[in-house]
Scaffold this motif. Structure first.
Motif, PDB file in Angstrom:
ATOM      1  N   SER A 171     -24.107  67.217  22.625  1.00 20.13           N
ATOM      2  CA  SER A 171     -22.781  67.372  23.238  1.00 20.13           C
ATOM      3  C   SER A 171     -22.313  68.810  23.091  1.00 20.13           C
ATOM      4  CB  SER A 171     -21.781  66.426  22.577  1.00 20.13           C
ATOM      5  OG  SER A 171     -21.511  66.843  21.254  1.00 20.13           O
ATOM      6  N   LEU A 172     -21.282  69.122  23.816  1.00 21.43           N
ATOM      7  CA  LEU A 172     -20.729  70.475  23.790  1.00 21.43           C
ATOM      8  C   LEU A 172     -20.230  70.862  22.405  1.00 21.43           C
ATOM      9  CD1 LEU A 172     -20.583  72.528  26.028  1.00 21.43           C
ATOM     10  CD2 LEU A 172     -18.251  71.813  26.497  1.00 21.43           C
ATOM     11  N   SER A 173     -19.722  69.895  21.649  1.00 21.84           N
ATOM     12  CA  SER A 173     -19.234  70.202  20.294  1.00 21.84           C
ATOM     13  C   SER A 173     -20.367  70.566  19.340  1.00 21.84           C
ATOM     14  CB  SER A 173     -18.426  69.024  19.739  1.00 21.84           C
ATOM     15  OG  SER A 173     -19.250  67.885  19.604  1.00 21.84           O
ATOM     16  N   ASP A 174     -21.599  70.131  19.647  1.00 14.34           N
ATOM     17  CA  ASP A 174     -22.760  70.493  18.816  1.00 14.34           C
ATOM     18  C   ASP A 174     -23.170  71.950  19.022  1.00 14.34           C
ATOM     19  OD1 ASP A 174     -22.944  67.846  17.933  1.00 14.34           O
ATOM     20  OD2 ASP A 174     -24.333  67.308  19.554  1.00 14.34           O
ATOM     21  N   LEU A 175     -22.787  72.499  20.155  1.00 15.38           N
ATOM     22  CA  LEU A 175     -23.212  73.846  20.540  1.00 15.38           C
ATOM     23  C   LEU A 175     -22.224  74.871  19.991  1.00 15.38           C
ATOM     24  CD1 LEU A 175     -25.523  75.064  22.244  1.00 15.38           C
ATOM     25  CD2 LEU A 175     -23.980  75.040  24.189  1.00 15.38           C
ATOM     26  N   ASN A 176     -22.351  75.184  18.702  1.00 17.78           N
ATOM     27  CA  ASN A 176     -21.483  76.188  18.078  1.00 17.78           C
ATOM     28  C   ASN A 176     -22.349  77.265  17.428  1.00 17.78           C
ATOM     29  OD1 ASN A 176     -21.947  75.521  15.165  1.00 17.78           O
ATOM     30  ND2 ASN A 176     -21.118  73.546  15.841  1.00 17.78           N
ATOM     31  N   ALA A 222     -24.487  76.375  14.229  1.00 23.05           N
ATOM     32  CA  ALA A 222     -25.565  75.427  14.520  1.00 23.05           C
ATOM     33  C   ALA A 222     -26.692  76.104  15.296  1.00 23.05           C
ATOM     34  CB  ALA A 222     -25.011  74.237  15.302  1.00 23.05           C
ATOM     35  N   VAL A 223     -26.335  76.971  16.232  1.00 25.69           N
ATOM     36  CA  VAL A 223     -27.339  77.697  17.018  1.00 25.69           C
ATOM     37  C   VAL A 223     -28.141  78.634  16.112  1.00 25.69           C
ATOM     38  CG1 VAL A 223     -27.634  79.457  18.822  1.00 25.69           C
ATOM     39  CG2 VAL A 223     -26.159  77.490  19.226  1.00 25.69           C
ATOM     40  N   PHE A 224     -27.459  79.354  15.229  1.00 30.43           N
ATOM     41  CA  PHE A 224     -28.147  80.249  14.288  1.00 30.43           C
ATOM     42  C   PHE A 224     -29.147  79.453  13.449  1.00 30.43           C
ATOM     43  CE2 PHE A 224     -28.745  82.397  10.272  1.00 30.43           C
ATOM     44  CZ  PHE A 224     -28.918  83.723  10.637  1.00 30.43           C
ATOM     45  N   ALA A 225     -28.698  78.342  12.876  1.00 27.45           N
ATOM     46  CA  ALA A 225     -29.565  77.522  12.019  1.00 27.45           C
ATOM     47  C   ALA A 225     -30.737  76.941  12.802  1.00 27.45           C
ATOM     48  CB  ALA A 225     -28.750  76.401  11.373  1.00 27.45           C
ATOM     49  N   TYR A 226     -30.482  76.501  14.029  1.00 26.22           N
ATOM     50  CA  TYR A 226     -31.545  75.918  14.844  1.00 26.22           C
ATOM     51  C   TYR A 226     -32.639  76.942  15.132  1.00 26.22           C
ATOM     52  CZ  TYR A 226     -33.963  73.290  18.436  1.00 26.22           C
ATOM     53  OH  TYR A 226     -34.936  72.636  19.159  1.00 26.22           O
ATOM     54  N   PHE A 227     -32.229  78.164  15.476  1.00 26.70           N
ATOM     55  CA  PHE A 227     -33.222  79.177  15.830  1.00 26.70           C
ATOM     56  C   PHE A 227     -33.861  79.839  14.610  1.00 26.70           C
ATOM     57  CE2 PHE A 227     -31.413  78.285  19.880  1.00 26.70           C
ATOM     58  CZ  PHE A 227     -32.550  78.270  20.682  1.00 26.70           C
ATOM     59  N   GLU A 228     -33.316  79.603  13.438  1.00 28.69           N
ATOM     60  CA  GLU A 228     -34.041  79.951  12.214  1.00 28.69           C
ATOM     61  C   GLU A 228     -35.251  79.034  12.071  1.00 28.69           C
ATOM     62  OE1 GLU A 228     -32.038  81.560   8.282  1.00 28.69           O
ATOM     63  OE2 GLU A 228     -30.949  79.815   9.078  1.00 28.69           O
ATOM     64  N   ARG A 284     -22.201  85.011  22.925  1.00 35.75           N
ATOM     65  CA  ARG A 284     -22.090  84.832  21.476  1.00 35.75           C
ATOM     66  C   ARG A 284     -23.173  83.865  20.959  1.00 35.75           C
ATOM     67  NH1 ARG A 284     -17.267  83.183  21.359  1.00 35.75           N
ATOM     68  NH2 ARG A 284     -17.617  80.983  20.987  1.00 35.75           N
ATOM     69  N   LEU A 285     -23.392  82.792  21.682  1.00 36.54           N
ATOM     70  CA  LEU A 285     -24.411  81.824  21.278  1.00 36.54           C
ATOM     71  C   LEU A 285     -25.821  82.421  21.371  1.00 36.54           C
ATOM     72  CD1 LEU A 285     -22.959  78.615  22.966  1.00 36.54           C
ATOM     73  CD2 LEU A 285     -23.001  79.159  20.508  1.00 36.54           C
ATOM     74  N   LEU A 286     -26.073  83.196  22.422  1.00 34.79           N
ATOM     75  CA  LEU A 286     -27.385  83.830  22.557  1.00 34.79           C
ATOM     76  C   LEU A 286     -27.617  84.848  21.447  1.00 34.79           C
ATOM     77  CD1 LEU A 286     -29.995  84.057  24.157  1.00 34.79           C
ATOM     78  CD2 LEU A 286     -28.876  85.764  25.607  1.00 34.79           C
ATOM     79  N   ARG A 287     -26.594  85.610  21.091  1.00 35.09           N
ATOM     80  CA  ARG A 287     -26.723  86.569  19.995  1.00 35.09           C
ATOM     81  C   ARG A 287     -27.024  85.837  18.676  1.00 35.09           C
ATOM     82  NH1 ARG A 287     -22.141  89.403  20.281  1.00 35.09           N
ATOM     83  NH2 ARG A 287     -21.070  87.936  18.939  1.00 35.09           N
ATOM     84  N   ASN A 288     -26.367  84.708  18.444  1.00 31.92           N
ATOM     85  CA  ASN A 288     -26.631  83.942  17.234  1.00 31.92           C
ATOM     86  C   ASN A 288     -28.048  83.373  17.228  1.00 31.92           C
ATOM     87  OD1 ASN A 288     -23.969  84.531  16.739  1.00 31.92           O
ATOM     88  ND2 ASN A 288     -23.513  82.515  15.908  1.00 31.92           N
ATOM     89  N   ALA A 289     -28.515  82.928  18.381  1.00 36.23           N
ATOM     90  CA  ALA A 289     -29.894  82.442  18.484  1.00 36.23           C
ATOM     91  C   ALA A 289     -30.874  83.573  18.156  1.00 36.23           C
ATOM     92  CB  ALA A 289     -30.156  81.900  19.889  1.00 36.23           C
ATOM     93  N   LEU A 290     -30.626  84.748  18.710  1.00 36.65           N
ATOM     94  CA  LEU A 290     -31.479  85.905  18.451  1.00 36.65           C
ATOM     95  C   LEU A 290     -31.466  86.272  16.965  1.00 36.65           C
ATOM     96  CD1 LEU A 290     -33.238  88.277  19.523  1.00 36.65           C
ATOM     97  CD2 LEU A 290     -31.092  89.553  19.755  1.00 36.65           C
ATOM     98  N   GLN A 291     -30.301  86.296  16.370  1.00 40.26           N
ATOM     99  CA  GLN A 291     -30.199  86.670  14.952  1.00 40.26           C
ATOM    100  C   GLN A 291     -30.916  85.656  14.050  1.00 40.26           C
ATOM    101  OE1 GLN A 291     -25.944  87.132  14.689  1.00 40.26           O
ATOM    102  NE2 GLN A 291     -26.049  89.333  15.148  1.00 40.26           N
ATOM    103  N   GLY A 292     -30.780  84.372  14.352  1.00 38.19           N
ATOM    104  CA  GLY A 292     -31.505  83.354  13.590  1.00 38.19           C
ATOM    105  C   GLY A 292     -33.009  83.510  13.756  1.00 38.19           C
ATOM    106  N   SER A 293     -33.420  83.809  14.976  1.00 39.41           N
ATOM    107  CA  SER A 293     -34.837  84.005  15.276  1.00 39.41           C
ATOM    108  C   SER A 293     -35.400  85.204  14.524  1.00 39.41           C
ATOM    109  CB  SER A 293     -35.013  84.202  16.786  1.00 39.41           C
ATOM    110  OG  SER A 293     -36.326  84.585  17.107  1.00 39.41           O
TER     111      SER A 293
END
Length: 144
Positions: free
Chosen positions: A79-84, A87-93, A122-131
């Protein structure tokens, strides 16, 4: 006459050894990486460059980055509430190789009006940083 033959022999031998020495090729002690850089890696670098983090991308990303998203992505972000951001940072770690797939996904939900462009960035940057964080801590293989 005998001395002349000795001098000529010495000159021929030294000349041949010089020719042989100049024709030696350099031998690499380590293998070069035979894999080609993928278009997914090029897109990953484009994302990192956009956020000013290209210098932080570790070399291992060249062979680890993939397109698409893992099979559990839809379950993790149902859901949209899961996409924060956290959570994105942790997922892409945990799934560092799939940032390019996240970019495509975010573009889709931005176009459909689910999130704003700024939220997507913002979400893409967090994904990149976790990665990047995860790729930097990739353990080295053990030898037997």
């Amino acid at each position: 006459m005998q001395r002349l033959l000795i001098v000529i022999s010495i000159l021929l031998i030294s000349g041949c050894s010089t020719i042989g020495a100049s024709q030696k090729q350099t031998v690499e002690i380590l293998e070069t990486n035979p894999t080609q850089v993928s278009s997914a890696y090029n897109q990953y670098i484009t994302i990192a460059t956009y956020f000013g983090q290209q210098a932080e991308v570790p070399y291992i990303a060249r062979v680890r980055v993939k397109e698409g998203l893992p099979s559990d992505f839809k379950q993790s972000f149902a859901s949209l509430s899961d996409l924060n951001a956290s959570a994105v940072f942790a997922y892409f770690e945990q799934h560092p190789e799939f940032v390019v797939g996240m970019q495509a996904y975010l573009n889709t939900i931005i176009r459909r009006g689910y999130i704003s462009h700024d939220t997507g960035k913002r979400l893409l940057r967090n994904a990149l940083q976790g990665s990047i964080k995860s790729l930097k801590t990739t353990p080295l293989p053990t030898t037997n």
